[in-house]
Design an enzyme around this catalytic site. Structure first.
Site, PDB file in Angstrom:
ATOM      1  N   ALA A   1      -2.118   7.907  -2.519  1.00  0.00           N
ATOM      2  CA  ALA A   1      -2.028   6.740  -3.394  1.00  0.00           C
ATOM      3  C   ALA A   1      -1.294   5.539  -2.812  1.00  0.00           C
ATOM      4  O   ALA A   1      -1.561   4.401  -3.217  1.00  0.00           O
ATOM      5  CB  ALA A   1      -1.359   7.137  -4.712  1.00  0.00           C
ATOM      6  N   ALA A   2      -0.325   5.733  -1.930  1.00  0.00           N
ATOM      7  CA  ALA A   2       0.468   4.602  -1.439  1.00  0.00           C
ATOM      8  C   ALA A   2      -0.445   3.581  -0.738  1.00  0.00           C
ATOM      9  O   ALA A   2      -1.384   3.983  -0.049  1.00  0.00           O
ATOM     10  CB  ALA A   2       1.547   5.086  -0.487  1.00  0.00           C
ATOM     11  N   PRO A   3      -0.215   2.277  -0.955  1.00  0.00           N
ATOM     12  CA  PRO A   3       0.890   1.653  -1.676  1.00  0.00           C
ATOM     13  C   PRO A   3       0.709   1.510  -3.190  1.00  0.00           C
ATOM     14  O   PRO A   3       1.578   0.972  -3.860  1.00  0.00           O
ATOM     15  CB  PRO A   3       0.982   0.270  -1.030  1.00  0.00           C
TER      16      PRO A   3
ATOM     17  N   LYS B   1      -4.907   1.206  -5.917  1.00  0.00           N
ATOM     18  CA  LYS B   1      -5.984   1.924  -6.599  1.00  0.00           C
ATOM     19  C   LYS B   1      -5.468   2.650  -7.839  1.00  0.00           C
ATOM     20  O   LYS B   1      -6.163   2.727  -8.855  1.00  0.00           O
ATOM     21  CB  LYS B   1      -6.662   2.897  -5.633  1.00  0.00           C
TER      22      LYS B   1
ATOM     23  N   ASP C   1       1.251  16.947  -0.618  1.00  0.00           N
ATOM     24  CA  ASP C   1       0.275  16.965   0.458  1.00  0.00           C
ATOM     25  C   ASP C   1      -1.080  17.291  -0.155  1.00  0.00           C
ATOM     26  O   ASP C   1      -1.215  18.273  -0.886  1.00  0.00           O
ATOM     27  CB  ASP C   1       0.682  18.030   1.472  1.00  0.00           C
TER      28      ASP C   1
ATOM     29  N   CYS D   1     -11.157   2.738   4.961  1.00  0.00           N
ATOM     30  CA  CYS D   1     -11.276   1.337   5.383  1.00  0.00           C
ATOM     31  C   CYS D   1     -11.802   1.291   6.815  1.00  0.00           C
ATOM     32  O   CYS D   1     -11.464   0.403   7.585  1.00  0.00           O
ATOM     33  CB  CYS D   1      -9.943   0.604   5.255  1.00  0.00           C
TER      34      CYS D   1
END
Length: 438
Positions: free
Chosen positions: A256-258, A261, A303, A371
């Site tokens: 999830a970071a940063p 989303k 994890d 990405c």
């Protein structure tokens, strides 16, 4: 000019290059280096550090003839000072040549003493005496040299995108990207009105995916502290639009970071559990969600290979990848990618998909995103997954323009065609009947 004042942004730029060379991510190194600078000096330091990475090959080509023993004879810290100096000479019209030379010499004296200062002075004087125009690359020079990219990667792109498409991609990667914000706790119309009232110019991003803001002082914008918006490239906003999440779902955002989303998902979900395995990034993630998430969220250190839940309606996997779609935004990344890293990350993506599918409930959705522009990390990965898991089927989405969809219905954003960061995403639906694969 007060030379000590002019030295500050140059030292900050050098510090970014130094820290990145020692393994610090570019954005972390930049924030650390410019934290005490005035806004104008922050912008200059950012422009110089990013510019060195975007044009490193051509800068080195300019420098090497002025060094008798060649670039290999120069210590890395001194070479970075020369690159900063030559970048100013060749790319910053507002910096006079004498100022570019003198501040570089002052920086060398501060960091390495009189001997290094004398060396930098001699090299830069030699270059300025020979003129400061950028040399035109020879016709036989490779695109990689002309546009400062790894040759192996450019060769791959030529095979996929053709010569013209690759040139357009390389040119895009060497542009300074726009700063774009996305709505979070406020509507885009409300944000635009508040910024207009503060005399801050905005324009609509491509595909109406956010607002392009003409500033770099994000924290000073109206609405930032209240979580009205987040900074996020249009490509990532389109990934979440493509996800087309159902209302009132339980979402597990596994990488999830940063937090962009997770914040977007919380607008539809009844709850978003955001996870990351790096404790340092979880702190930033929690701060972002607390500031801007419009719906209920939780944060956990976990994890993905060992999911902390039994099942979710939606599992988001924003997989670690080579990042070849974000070279404009992360100019240093191009110098870290290798064929070996691509193979390793593709294999890691396979493991992540296997772990993620095990917690997708019956009829649930698995969204896999990167990405990257590389097939091994994207469509090839998905084809292999579907061959292993017939209980999943690929779904497309009508929530994004058809020009952003591949022939198989996946999201495929290419920077040189769509004028935003590159991104890929696939929607994988588990059939309602049948058991989950352990």
């Amino acid at each position: 000019m007060d030379r000590s004042v002019g030295l500050k942004p140059r030292f900050a730029a050098w510090r970014v290059l130094h820290d990145v060379r020692h393994g610090v991510p570019f954005d972390v190194a930049l924030n650390r280096a410019v934290s005490d600078l005035e806004p104008a000096d922050r912008r200059l330091a950012h422009e110089m550090a990013a510019g060195v990475y975007r044009h490193r090959s051509t800068l080195d080509q300019r420098i090497e003839p002025a060094i008798e023993r060649g670039l290999a004879s120069v210590r890395a810290d001194a070479l970075d000072i020369l690159r900063i100096g030559v970048f100013q000479l060749t790319h910053l019209d507002r910096v006079p040549p004498h100022a570019a030379v003198q501040t570089s010499v002052d920086l060398a004296r501060r960091l390495g003493g009189r001997r290094v200062a004398g060396f930098v002075n001699a090299v830069l004087r030699r270059l300025t005496q020979g003129g400061t125009e950028r040399p035109q690359p020879a016709l036989e020079a490779s695109l990689a040299d002309q546009h400062s990219h790894p040759a192996w990667l450019v060769d791959r792109w030529i095979k996929r995108f053709g010569h013209e498409g690759t040139v357009q991609l390389l040119q895009w990667n060497n542009r300074r990207p726009s700063l774009v914000i996305q709505p979070a706790r406020a509507s885009l119309d409300k944000i635009a009105k508040d910024l207009s009232a503060a005399e801050i110019a905005t324009t609509a991003a491509k595909f109406d995916a956010g607002l392009v803001v003409e500033t770099r002082n994000i924290r000073g914008l109206p609405g930032f502290a209240a979580g009205a918006f987040v900074v996020q490239d249009p490509a990532q906003a389109m990934v979440m639009r493509f996800a087309d999440l159902p209302e009132n779902c339980f979402v597990y955002d596994a990488c999830a970071a940063p937090g962009g989303k997770s914040i977007a998902a919380s607008q539809q979900a009844r709850f978003v559990l955001a996870a990351d395995h790096r404790r340092t990034r979880v702190t930033r993630l929690a701060e972002s969600l607390h500031r801007a998430a419009p719906g209920p969220t939780g944060v956990v250190v976990a994890d993905l290979l060992h999911p902390p839940i039994r099942a979710a309606d939606v599992v988001l996997v924003d997989a670690p990848c080579l990042g070849t779609g974000t070279f404009a935004r992360n100019p240093d990344a191009r110098w870290r990618v290798t064929p070996e890293a691509l193979a390793t990350l593709a294999e890691q993506g396979t493991r992540f998909l296997e772990a993620a599918q095990s917690v997708v409930g019956p009829g649930g959705l698995l969204l896999f995103a990167t990405c990257s522009l590389e097939p091994e990390e994207n469509e090839t990965q998905i084809e292999a997954f579907l061959a292993r898991h017939p209980e999943f089927r690929r779904e497309s989405s009508a929530a994004v323009p058809s020009e952003l969809l591949s022939a198989r219905g996946d999201l495929m954003i290419l920077p040189h065609r769509h004028h935003m960061d590159g991104a890929y995403a696939a929607r994988l639906r588990r059939r309602s009947s049948g058991t989950r694969t352990p």
